[in-house]
Design a protein around this motif. Structure first.
Motif, short mmCIF file in Angstrom:
data_model
loop_
_atom_site.label_atom_id
_atom_site.label_comp_id
_atom_site.label_asym_id
_atom_site.label_seq_id
_atom_site.Cartn_x
_atom_site.Cartn_y
_atom_site.Cartn_z
N SER A 19 0.81 -1.22 0.00
CA SER A 19 0.00 0.00 0.00
C SER A 19 0.84 1.27 0.00
N GLY A 20 2.01 1.23 0.64
CA GLY A 20 2.87 2.41 0.66
C GLY A 20 2.58 3.38 1.80
N LYS A 340 -4.86 6.99 -4.27
CA LYS A 340 -3.44 7.29 -4.47
C LYS A 340 -2.81 7.71 -3.15
N ILE A 341 -1.56 7.28 -2.95
CA ILE A 341 -0.81 7.64 -1.76
C ILE A 341 0.14 8.78 -2.10
N HIS A 342 0.19 9.80 -1.25
CA HIS A 342 1.07 10.95 -1.48
C HIS A 342 2.53 10.49 -1.41
N PRO A 343 3.34 10.81 -2.43
CA PRO A 343 4.72 10.30 -2.46
C PRO A 343 5.58 10.79 -1.30
N ARG A 344 5.27 11.96 -0.74
CA ARG A 344 6.08 12.50 0.34
C ARG A 344 5.49 12.17 1.72
N GLN A 346 2.98 9.98 2.42
CA GLN A 346 2.56 8.58 2.54
C GLN A 346 1.17 8.44 3.16
N TYR A 349 -4.11 11.00 0.08
CA TYR A 349 -4.45 12.42 0.09
C TYR A 349 -5.68 12.76 -0.75
#
Length: 458
Positions: A19-20, A340-344, A346, A349
């Protein structure tokens, strides 16, 4: 049509690992999150209303009945969490045990619960803050602090607090839990100040008659004060952000529930012992009780604590709402593009922003008094289904690894189903009508969109 297709549990565990999302939450965080989601509107508002209109001094029994129903369901939740440590709470559990269409309706009702309850709490927060400004001699514009149905234009404070807390949630669970810890500390301090000041003034004569509305009033009060426990469900949505979900989630859920139930019963006993229950039908019964016995400064302190308490409830509800949306979008039940998971940071968002918009619109423009009652039946139905599901899974997959096993499952499970069903039965019939209409809308969405786009269909 395979409406009762279930998700493979190993596949669900693989999704969790991929999931990240950052795993920042420990046992203490989960207990405080539960307290943050439960101790708020219920203890500072509902206690007085339930005593005055439903149960009288026996409102303490109403809290015990509701707490018992939550405790039985909580044990079922805890076993599910040890099997499927995934976001989504009862939605995810139902998908693994009872099938897709049941899971969708459970998720659909949880979305209703979190969205409506968040809007109601945001509006309540705005009311307390407006009153605090008024006490300081500052009168905020009526048109900008009330919805059109109440003669205003827009409730700006309710929108602003929703946006502010959503920013914290997007930035990460670590920042959100840090804020939650501070605010939980403040509101627990306010509760203890109330007990310290009001406790010596308890007059047992105020507990007579103890059940002025009979046991039916106690049961009706239990169905209403169940609103106070709704935040408990949000702890189960944290699974993918726990350091050790199989161990920590059961402790966090049951621990926070026990602490909150004890506090509710003690506050209800002191409140009805200090002030005759007939005087408690007001929006700030705890602060009112302190003014009633001459502690005006204590009343102001409790008012500040109430604002902090309501803030943490809103924070936890917005968090839970985003995780339900995230789980449903990942499964294709709603458009998967928002999963979607925020890249910074996590965090999920896009679903957080989406939920924030819905809550802001309802809190800023809509009258939510009657609609808020639907949150109770939505949550109770989710608890009912999850309790049923854990028994089904014991029969269908008895050898499935379980790091936590619900004790006396064939006693606890039926008790959870019966107690939740009993509380649902005691809700007003108007609530049932709205609930059925909401479910019909959900079935229409499922058959027109979700069934085709479900990842299991592919």
């Amino acid at each position: 049509m395979n409406l009762f297709r279930t998700k493979d549990i190993e596949q669900m565990r693989a999704l969790v690992r991929a999931s990240g999302m950052a795993k920042n939450l420990g046992v203490i965080d989960l207990i405080l999150l539960g307290i943050g989601g439960v101790i708020g509107t219920g203890i500072f508002v509902l206690t007085g209303v339930a005593a005055a209109e439903y149960a009288g001094p026996a409102v303490m029994l109403s809290f015990i009945i509701s707490g018992f129903a939550c405790g039985m369901a909580g044990l079922a939740y805890a076993e599910f969490a040890s099997i499927v440590p995934a976001s989504g709470s009862a939605y995810t559990y139902s998908y693994a045990a009872l099938g897709e269409i049941v899971a969708f309706i459970v998720g659909w009702n949880l979305v209703l619960e979190y969205t409506v309850t968040s809007s109601a709490v945001a509006a309540g927060w705005a009311g307390y803050v407006t009153g605090l400004f008024k006490s300081a001699g500052i009168h905020l514009p009526f048109a900008l602090t009330h919805v059109p149905a109440d003669g205003g234009i827009i409730n700006i404070p309710a929108i602003l607090i929703t946006l502010l807390l959503s920013i914290f949630l997007i930035r990460g669970t670590k920042e959100s839990t840090r804020l939650n810890r501070i605010l939980v500390g403040v509101k627990l301090l306010a509760v203890f100040i109330f007990l310290l000041l009001a406790g010596p003034h308890v007059n047992t004569m105020n507990w007579q008659p103890f059940m002025p509305f009979g046991f039916s009033g106690v049961a009706g009060g239990a169905a209403i004060v169940f609103f106070a426990y709704i935040g408990f469900d949000a702890v189960a949505t944290t699974a993918e952000e726990c350091k050790n979900p199989s161990r920590d989630l059961p402790i966090g859920m049951i621990g926070s529930l026990i602490i909150c139930t004890i506090l509710y019963v003690i506050v209800a006993a002191v409140l009805t012992g200090v002030v005759p229950y007939t005087h408690l039908n007001n929006p700030e019964p705890v602060a009112y009780a302190l003014r009633y016995i001459g502690y005006n400064i204590g009343s102001a302190l409790v008012g500040v604590g109430a604002i902090c308490g309501i803030t943490t409830v809103l924070l936890v509800l917005l968090y839970g709402q985003a995780r339900i949306f995230f789980a449903m979008s990942r499964d294709g039940m709603i458009p998967a593009k928002i999963c979607k998971i925020h890249p910074r940071f996590q965090t999920p968002y896009l679903v957080t922003i989406t939920g924030c918009i819905f809550v802001s619109l309802i809190a800023g423009f809509a009258p939510i008094g009657v609609i808020a009652e639907m949150a109770n039946i939505g949550t109770l139905s989710a608890f009912f289904v999850a309790s049923l599901g854990v028994m089904v899974l014991r029969i269908r997959k008895p050898d499935l690894p379980r790091t936590f096993r619900c004790p006396l499952i064939w006693l606890v499970g039926p008790l959870a189903v019966l107690s939740c069903g009993y509380l649902m039965y005691n809700l007003p019939w108007e609530t049932w009508v709205r609930f059925i209409v909401w479910c019909i809308i959900g079935f229409i969405i499922y058959f027109s969109y979700s069934y085709k786009h479900s990842f299991l269909n592919k």
